[in-house]
Design a protein around this motif. Structure first.
Motif, PDB file in Angstrom:
ATOM      1  N   SER A 214      -5.929  -9.730  13.678  1.00 29.95           N
ATOM      2  CA  SER A 214      -5.542  -8.746  14.693  1.00 29.95           C
ATOM      3  C   SER A 214      -4.790  -7.582  14.055  1.00 29.95           C
ATOM      4  O   SER A 214      -4.997  -6.424  14.427  1.00 29.95           O
ATOM      5  CB  SER A 214      -4.713  -9.403  15.797  1.00 29.95           C
ATOM      6  OG  SER A 214      -3.525  -9.931  15.278  1.00 29.95           O
TER       7      SER A 214
ATOM      8  N   HIS B   9      -5.568 -15.600  13.183  1.00 34.32           N
ATOM      9  CA  HIS B   9      -5.613 -14.610  14.267  1.00 34.32           C
ATOM     10  C   HIS B   9      -4.604 -13.496  14.039  1.00 34.32           C
ATOM     11  O   HIS B   9      -4.917 -12.316  14.227  1.00 34.32           O
ATOM     12  CB  HIS B   9      -5.326 -15.339  15.587  1.00 34.32           C
ATOM     13  CG  HIS B   9      -5.130 -14.442  16.755  1.00 34.32           C
ATOM     14  ND1 HIS B   9      -6.064 -13.517  17.145  1.00 34.32           N
ATOM     15  CD2 HIS B   9      -4.088 -14.306  17.608  1.00 34.32           C
ATOM     16  CE1 HIS B   9      -5.602 -12.868  18.206  1.00 34.32           C
ATOM     17  NE2 HIS B   9      -4.421 -13.321  18.491  1.00 34.32           N
ATOM     18  N   SER B  10      -3.402 -13.851  13.580  1.00 32.39           N
ATOM     19  CA  SER B  10      -2.373 -12.831  13.376  1.00 32.39           C
ATOM     20  C   SER B  10      -2.807 -11.854  12.280  1.00 32.39           C
ATOM     21  O   SER B  10      -2.549 -10.655  12.375  1.00 32.39           O
ATOM     22  CB  SER B  10      -1.035 -13.471  13.030  1.00 32.39           C
ATOM     23  OG  SER B  10      -1.049 -13.971  11.715  1.00 32.39           O
TER      24      SER B  10
ATOM     25  N   THR C 155     -11.317 -13.388  17.252  1.00 32.96           N
ATOM     26  CA  THR C 155     -10.384 -12.264  17.350  1.00 32.96           C
ATOM     27  C   THR C 155     -11.154 -10.947  17.272  1.00 32.96           C
ATOM     28  O   THR C 155     -10.942 -10.033  18.061  1.00 32.96           O
ATOM     29  CB  THR C 155      -9.360 -12.296  16.203  1.00 32.96           C
ATOM     30  OG1 THR C 155      -8.767 -13.569  16.167  1.00 32.96           O
ATOM     31  CG2 THR C 155      -8.294 -11.240  16.388  1.00 32.96           C
TER      32      THR C 155
ATOM     33  N   GLU D  49      -5.980  -3.656  13.960  1.00 35.32           N
ATOM     34  CA  GLU D  49      -5.077  -2.642  14.499  1.00 35.32           C
ATOM     35  C   GLU D  49      -4.926  -1.459  13.552  1.00 35.32           C
ATOM     36  O   GLU D  49      -4.858  -0.317  13.974  1.00 35.32           O
ATOM     37  CB  GLU D  49      -3.714  -3.300  14.729  1.00 35.32           C
ATOM     38  CG  GLU D  49      -2.711  -2.417  15.407  1.00 35.32           C
ATOM     39  CD  GLU D  49      -2.761  -2.582  16.907  1.00 35.32           C
ATOM     40  OE1 GLU D  49      -3.736  -3.165  17.396  1.00 35.32           O
ATOM     41  OE2 GLU D  49      -1.825  -2.142  17.559  1.00 35.32           O
ATOM     42  N   TYR D  50      -4.855  -1.741  12.247  1.00 36.40           N
ATOM     43  CA  TYR D  50      -4.526  -0.686  11.290  1.00 36.40           C
ATOM     44  C   TYR D  50      -5.726  -0.187  10.498  1.00 36.40           C
ATOM     45  O   TYR D  50      -5.571   0.540   9.539  1.00 36.40           O
ATOM     46  CB  TYR D  50      -3.407  -1.165  10.359  1.00 36.40           C
ATOM     47  CG  TYR D  50      -2.099  -1.318  11.096  1.00 36.40           C
ATOM     48  CD1 TYR D  50      -1.303  -0.205  11.350  1.00 36.40           C
ATOM     49  CD2 TYR D  50      -1.698  -2.543  11.608  1.00 36.40           C
ATOM     50  CE1 TYR D  50      -0.127  -0.319  12.061  1.00 36.40           C
ATOM     51  CE2 TYR D  50      -0.518  -2.661  12.332  1.00 36.40           C
ATOM     52  CZ  TYR D  50       0.262  -1.551  12.549  1.00 36.40           C
ATOM     53  OH  TYR D  50       1.415  -1.658  13.266  1.00 36.40           O
ATOM     54  N   LYS D  51      -6.947  -0.594  10.899  1.00 33.88           N
ATOM     55  CA  LYS D  51      -8.109  -0.207  10.101  1.00 33.88           C
ATOM     56  C   LYS D  51      -8.330   1.312  10.085  1.00 33.88           C
ATOM     57  O   LYS D  51      -8.870   1.855   9.137  1.00 33.88           O
ATOM     58  CB  LYS D  51      -9.371  -0.942  10.565  1.00 33.88           C
ATOM     59  CG  LYS D  51      -9.928  -0.510  11.896  1.00 33.88           C
ATOM     60  CD  LYS D  51     -11.262  -1.218  12.133  1.00 33.88           C
ATOM     61  CE  LYS D  51     -12.047  -0.609  13.264  1.00 33.88           C
ATOM     62  NZ  LYS D  51     -11.417  -0.758  14.589  1.00 33.88           N
ATOM     63  N   ASN D  52      -7.851   1.988  11.124  1.00 32.59           N
ATOM     64  CA  ASN D  52      -8.005   3.444  11.178  1.00 32.59           C
ATOM     65  C   ASN D  52      -7.101   4.185  10.203  1.00 32.59           C
ATOM     66  O   ASN D  52      -7.269   5.363   9.977  1.00 32.59           O
ATOM     67  CB  ASN D  52      -7.689   3.953  12.586  1.00 32.59           C
ATOM     68  CG  ASN D  52      -8.833   3.676  13.520  1.00 32.59           C
ATOM     69  OD1 ASN D  52      -9.982   3.840  13.139  1.00 32.59           O
ATOM     70  ND2 ASN D  52      -8.538   3.231  14.721  1.00 32.59           N
ATOM     71  N   GLU D  53      -6.116   3.487   9.673  1.00 25.57           N
ATOM     72  CA  GLU D  53      -5.162   4.161   8.794  1.00 25.57           C
ATOM     73  C   GLU D  53      -5.492   3.949   7.329  1.00 25.57           C
ATOM     74  O   GLU D  53      -4.676   4.194   6.451  1.00 25.57           O
ATOM     75  CB  GLU D  53      -3.736   3.677   9.118  1.00 25.57           C
ATOM     76  CG  GLU D  53      -3.247   4.273  10.427  1.00 25.57           C
ATOM     77  CD  GLU D  53      -2.137   3.494  11.078  1.00 25.57           C
ATOM     78  OE1 GLU D  53      -1.227   3.057  10.373  1.00 25.57           O
ATOM     79  OE2 GLU D  53      -2.196   3.317  12.317  1.00 25.57           O
TER      80      GLU D  53
END
Lengths: 332, 112
Positions: B66, B62-63, B37, B70-74
Motif C-alpha cells: 500500500s 499489505h503495509s 492490495t 501511494e508513493y509510486k507517482n513520486e
C-alpha cells in the motif's frame, strides 16, 4: 471580534461533489458531480484535487458570465501541505490571490477576509474557494490510502469536493450580515480520531461570543450550522453550550457533517469533515434554500482542528478554531 | 486455520517436509495479500476482519504494497524507495531488536 457588514452580498456559488457526496442526500443540489472515480482523469490524487478547484473557479466564472479581469481577489485554501491545491490551481488564473489555511474552517476565514475587502470598498468582486479530497487528506494525515486501517467510530470522513463563493457589493438575494472571528481553543484533547470533541468547544466559544456581542438569542437564526463536528461532536456541542454558557441550541442547530452523507447507509463513520464539508452544505444546499426564501437567517460556523501530525506525534494536544458568519436573505 | 490447511496441502501434494512447506505457505500469503492490495480488495477485507489480517505476515506485505502504491507517482527512488517501509520499518527494527534480546536471554539461560 464581531463585525457587521452593510454591502456584502453573495452573488452566486458553484459546488462540485465527488463519488460519496453524489451518493448522499444532497446530490441534486450540487452544480456538478465528479462521480466516475477519484482521479478525475489526472495521474495522482494531488493533481485531481488541483483540477477540482481549477474547474470549480472556471465554472463559477462561466455561470455568472464574468471574465477573470472582473474579479479583484481570489482567496482559497485546502488541507494539503503548503496549501498546494490552491496555489497550483491559482496559477491558471490572472486574478490576485491570497492563500489561507484554517483547516476545515478555511471557508469561514476566506469569507471573513473577503467580506472585509468588499465592505471597505477595496474590492468589488471577490471569489472565496475551498477544496478537499478524501484520498489526499488520508495520505497527508493518516496511513497510505490502500492500507485501509480500521477506524474508530468517532472519526470522520473527509469530503471530496470544491466550492467557490462569489462575494460582491452588488445587491443580490443573500447578504453576509455579520461575522465573528474565532479564537484558538485547546482543551487538551490529544485524540486525533475524535475531532468532534476537539472542535466543539471552539464552536461553542465562537457562537456564544457572536450571539452576546450582537445581543441575540439562538432563535434569532433559523439555523446555526457548524462545519464538521459529526454525529458525536454535535451532541457534545449541545451539551457544552448548556453547561458552560446556559444556552439551548437544540432547536435551531445542525451540523454539516451529518447532513452531507446518509450516516446509516454510507461508510462514513461519524460523518463528513474537511474544508469542503461545511462549504458544500452551506453554499450548495442552504444557499439555494435561501434563494428560494425557504430559510431566512443562517449562522454559518465552519470548525477546524488546526493540527500538525508532527506535533501530534510529539504529544501536543490539538488546537481548534471556528468562525461565525451570519447570512441573511435580503428583500430583493 | 487456512494456513494450517495450506501447510498440509503443500506437505502432501508436493511431498515436502513440514518446515519447507511452511516457507511456501508464507510466500503464498505474501503474494496473495500483495495482489489483493494492488487490485484494491485488501483494504475492504481489513475493515471486515481487522487484526486477523493485519497481525500476520499478510498485514506486513499489505503495509509495504500500500505504501509503494501511494508513493509510486513520486518516482522510484524518492517515492517508492524512501517510503515503502513507512509502516513496515518499525516492525523490522523492533523485530530485529527483540530477536537479539531474546536470543541473548536464551543463550545465557539455556546455553544456545
Amino acid at each position: 471580534m464581531t463585525n457587521k457588514y452593510n454591502n456584502v452580498y453573495i452573488k452566486n456559488t458553484y459546488t462540485i461533489g465527488g463519488i460519496y457526496e453524489s451518493q448522499g442526500p444532497l446530490k441534486k443540489y450540487f452544480d456538478r458531480l465528479y462521480d466516475q472515480n477519484m482521479y478525475f482523469g489526472e495521474k495522482s490524487f494531488e493533481k485531481a484535487e488541483i483540477k477540482l478547484l481549477k474547474d470549480n473557479i472556471s465554472y463559477l466564472l462561466k455561470k455568472v458570465n464574468f471574465q477573470e479581469s472582473d474579479i479583484d481577489l481570489l482567496i482559497s485554501g485546502d488541507l494539503e501541505n503548503q496549501i498546494a491545491a490552491s496555489d497550483y490551481a491559482a496559477r491558471n488564473f490572472s486574478i490576485p490571490f491570497l492563500g489561507i489555511f484554517n483547516a476545515c474552517a478555511t471557508s469561514g476565514e476566506g469569507l471573513i477576509i473577503g467580506a472585509n475587502f468588499v465592505d471597505s470598498k477595496r474590492a468589488k468582486n471577490c471569489i472565496v474557494s475551498t477544496v478537499s479530497h478524501n484520498m489526499t487528506a488520508e495520505k497527508q494525515f493518516r496511513n497510505p490510502t490502500e492500507y485501509g486501517a480500521p477506524k474508530h467510530k468517532t472519526s470522520t470522513f473527509t469530503v471530496t469536493g470544491s466550492a467557490s463563493i462569489l462575494l460582491s457589493n452588488e445587491k443580490s438575494k443573500v447578504k453576509i450580515e455579520s461575522s465573528t472571528i474565532g479564537k484558538v481553543i485547546d482543551l487538551g484533547i490529544t485524540d486525533v480520531n475524535h475531532m468532534g470533541a476537539v472542535m466543539a468547544p471552539a464552536a461553542a466559544d465562537t457562537i456564544y461570543r457572536h450571539l452576546t456581542n450582537l445581543k441575540r438569542k439562538p432563535e434569532y437564526y433559523d439555523l446555526i450550522l457548524t462545519g464538521d463536528l459529526g454525529f458525536y461532536g454535535k451532541k457534545i456541542l449541545i451539551d457544552y453550550m448548556k453547561e458552560q454558557y446556559h444556552m439551548d441550541l437544540s432547536k435551531v442547530y445542525d451540523d454539516a457533517g451529518t447532513i452531507i452523507y446518509n450516516l446509516d447507509k454510507q461508510p462514513v463513520l461519524a460523518g463528513g469533515s474537511g474544508p469542503c464539508c461545511s462549504a458544500l452544505v452551506g453554499f450548495g444546499y442552504y444557499f439555494k434554500q435561501m434563494e428560494e426564501n425557504k430559510i431566512k437567517k443562517i449562522l454559518y460556523v465552519p470548525t477546524g482542528a488546526i493540527f500538525s501530525p508532527t506535533l501530534t506525534f510529539q504529544k501536543e494536544s490539538i488546537p481548534a478554531i471556528a468562525h461565525a458568519i451570519g447570512l441573511e436573505v435580503t428583500n430583493k | 486455520m487456512s494456513s494450517e490447511l495450506l501447510l498440509n496441502i503443500y506437505a502432501t501434494w508436493l511431498h515436502l517436509p513440514r518446515k519447507e512447506s511452511g516457507v511456501l505457505v508464507i510466500l503464498t500469503l505474501i503474494i496473495l495479500s500483495s495482489v489483493l492490495t494492488a487490485i484494491g480488495i485488501f483494504d475492504f477485507l481489513v475493515q471486515k476482519f481487522k487484526s486477523a489480517l493485519i497481525i500476520p505476515i499478510t498485514g506486513f506485505a499489505h503495509s509495504m504494497t500500500s505504501a509503494a502504491l501511494e508513493y509510486k507517482n513520486e518516482g522510484l527512488v524518492l517515492g517508492i524507495g524512501a517510503n515503502i517501509f513507512k509502516l513496515a520499518g518499525t516492525v523490522i527494527l523492533y523485530g530485529v531488536v527483540a530477536v537479539y534480546i531474546f536470543g541473548l536471554i536464551r543463550l545465557l539461560i539455556i546455553g544456545g
